[in-house]
Design a protein around this motif. Sequence first.
Motif, short mmCIF file in Angstrom:
data_model
loop_
_atom_site.label_atom_id
_atom_site.label_comp_id
_atom_site.label_asym_id
_atom_site.label_seq_id
_atom_site.Cartn_x
_atom_site.Cartn_y
_atom_site.Cartn_z
N THR A 1 0.81 -1.21 0.00
CA THR A 1 0.00 0.00 0.00
C THR A 1 0.85 1.26 0.00
N LYS A 2 2.15 1.10 0.30
CA LYS A 2 2.95 2.31 0.52
C LYS A 2 3.27 3.05 -0.77
N LYS A 3 3.68 2.32 -1.78
CA LYS A 3 4.13 2.99 -2.99
C LYS A 3 3.15 2.77 -4.13
N GLN A 4 2.19 3.67 -4.22
CA GLN A 4 1.26 3.61 -5.33
C GLN A 4 1.90 4.34 -6.50
N PRO A 5 1.96 3.69 -7.66
CA PRO A 5 2.49 4.43 -8.81
C PRO A 5 1.55 5.58 -9.15
N LEU A 6 2.14 6.64 -9.67
CA LEU A 6 1.36 7.86 -9.90
C LEU A 6 0.65 7.85 -11.25
N VAL A 7 0.68 6.72 -11.92
CA VAL A 7 0.10 6.65 -13.26
C VAL A 7 -1.37 7.03 -13.23
N GLY A 8 -1.73 7.88 -14.15
CA GLY A 8 -3.15 8.15 -14.32
C GLY A 8 -3.70 9.26 -13.46
N VAL A 9 -2.90 9.81 -12.51
CA VAL A 9 -3.45 10.87 -11.68
C VAL A 9 -3.16 12.26 -12.22
N HIS A 10 -2.11 12.39 -13.05
CA HIS A 10 -1.83 13.75 -13.53
C HIS A 10 -2.48 13.98 -14.90
N THR A 11 -2.98 15.19 -15.02
CA THR A 11 -3.71 15.52 -16.24
C THR A 11 -2.95 16.53 -17.09
N GLU A 12 -1.81 17.03 -16.56
CA GLU A 12 -1.07 18.05 -17.30
C GLU A 12 -0.55 17.47 -18.62
N SER A 13 -0.49 18.34 -19.58
CA SER A 13 -0.02 17.87 -20.87
C SER A 13 1.50 17.70 -20.84
N ALA A 14 2.03 17.02 -21.87
CA ALA A 14 3.43 16.65 -21.89
C ALA A 14 4.36 17.85 -21.80
N TRP A 15 4.01 18.93 -22.51
CA TRP A 15 4.97 20.05 -22.53
C TRP A 15 5.01 20.81 -21.20
N ILE A 16 3.87 20.81 -20.46
CA ILE A 16 3.91 21.43 -19.12
C ILE A 16 4.81 20.62 -18.20
N ARG A 17 4.68 19.32 -18.30
CA ARG A 17 5.54 18.45 -17.49
C ARG A 17 7.00 18.68 -17.86
#
Lengths: 287, 356
Positions: free
Chosen positions: A8-24
């Motif tokens: 339960t400790k390390k949930q991958p962050l996949v799918g939670v961010h909505t920012e587009s690629a260039w903002i990242r």
Amino acid sequence: MPQMGTKTKKQPLVGVHTESAWIRFILTGTALLFVGFFLIIPLITVFTEALKNGLEVYFASVTEPDAQSAIRLTLLTAAIVVPLNFIFGIAAAWCITKFQFPGKTWLITLIDLPFSVSPVIAGLSFVLLFGAQGLLAPVLDSLGLKIIFAVPGIILATLFVTFPFVARELIPVMQAKGSEQEEAALSLGASGWKTFLFVTLPNVKWGILYGVILCNARAMGEFGAVSVVSGHIRGMTNTIPLHVEILYNEYQFTAAFAVASLLAMLAIVTLIVKGVLEWKGVVDGKG
Amino acid sequence: MDINVKQISKNYGSFQALKEVNLTIPSGKITALLGPSGSGKTTLLRMIAGLEMPDSGSIYFGDHDYTTKTVRERNVGFVFQHYALFHHMNVFENIAFGLKVRPRKDRPSKQDVQRKVNELLHLVQLNGLDRRYPAQLSGGQRQRVALARALAVEPNVLLLDEPFGALDAKVRQELRRWLRQLHEQLHVTTVFVTHDQEEALEVADQVVILNNGQIEQVGTPDEVYQHPKTKFVYQFLGRVNVFHAEVNDGRLHIGEALFAAPDENIQTKKMIGYIRPHEVRITRHNDNQKSIQVKVRRIQSYGPIVRLELERLKTNDLIEVDLSVEQANQLNVKNDEILYADLEKIKFFSDSPSVE
């Protein structure tokens, strides 16, 4: 230790961010640029400048008597200050997290004071207190004690500046642990001292080590407060940072950077140990 | 060892956690402290342990006044809700802790510690797990390690704070039965805190029901369930139907049903009646004067019971009735049918402000 309980400790962050690629890309790029510009490049500069004239000059600068004396004083200061802050930090964190008493929030605020006061002001206040014209001068004179422009002053100033490190690191760890394990130990008949030694201390050992390492790094690197009280007497009251400044002001750049590289190495070692400790803390599920 | 709690009070700031509580915990029995959160049950348990000190009152272990003794001196085994195992020690070291921290002169030898721990591991059915760390155990296993650790010091009394609170339903059920069995082997005086009435009734010899820092009732599980002394106990122990009754000519009226007043010189105008779903008898004919007319709204069948949701004809209030499958088959109840609900077993209380 096997990977039980870490699910339960390390949930991958996949799918939670909505920012587009260039903002990242911009955010990551900015962060990396800052780190590179303000941390990595200066660090490299220290070492290239120090080694510019070859290893021989480097070792000569570091082993020269005044440098040696500065290193010794710095080590002495750390050797005195770190254990004292270790004891103080544990005592403060203990009483703040385990007991309720009036003035507790005040104590927490006061522990943070050295963080919020400029080190120079701290140094000055010691001069006003212990200096030749200071409040305590008559007492010190009659006892034949010299504090300002001497080693005790340097230790006092460093002690003040590094005061919050261990306590600040420990308080959140101990708060998160609660007192149930201590209560369990007491109910099993352990004395207060044994409870502390066998239960409290092992539970917060990573937190303590982390605090001690940060405290040590600051104790060795402190400039402002020490500069005010030291008097810059070569071979007597110069610590490594003060010695670097003197060499620099005398245009001995290579020597200055050589001595400075010692502090830079300390910083790197501190960072590595800190990283290992944090990783261990996560793996063991301990503070 | 029996424990006597005398006139104990405790305040946290302006909150009164316990108000002059008196209680006797019988030796060698299991006592449940049952109540909703904030009722003072955990505070009472921690006070018996010596983890909290009372503002006033006293606590006796046998004939000795233990009020001012510290938790260390009381020799109690305390099992915490979240186990409070020492995470940096393995199962063996956890269980041996209480023996190893004794002063040198009372400390058992290495072999004795080893033997004792092995005995306890066997008792709590954790043989072979002595080198595991708490993080490598399941919730139920941790709970049993905590219990073994508490038993290692041969306590005067075993105190458990919501021992099964953090476990899932199936493990809870198993551990309850197991705790009961364990107690039959050891006969150590045991007190446990719970907010689960089923758990209290199933495991304990004596149930103490607390509410708002006061004891509402003490008795065997049967006594407190069958003969609740207060409105709170009635409502807290299981489901209940509530009726408002009018007092007239020394008799109580619930609609068309008539009941004798509990007290002949009754002064109040209104009373409140409680009856459990399984105590209501369902008939097709009004064969006594203690029935009310109802309409069937919903029939819900699960496991061994059939639950009827009935609507009182005159007031549209809903009533719950539990029937056994056999009873339900015999009656052959249909939706929207009009039936009689016999309230003979109703119990009345004065209609003072009700306690929730």
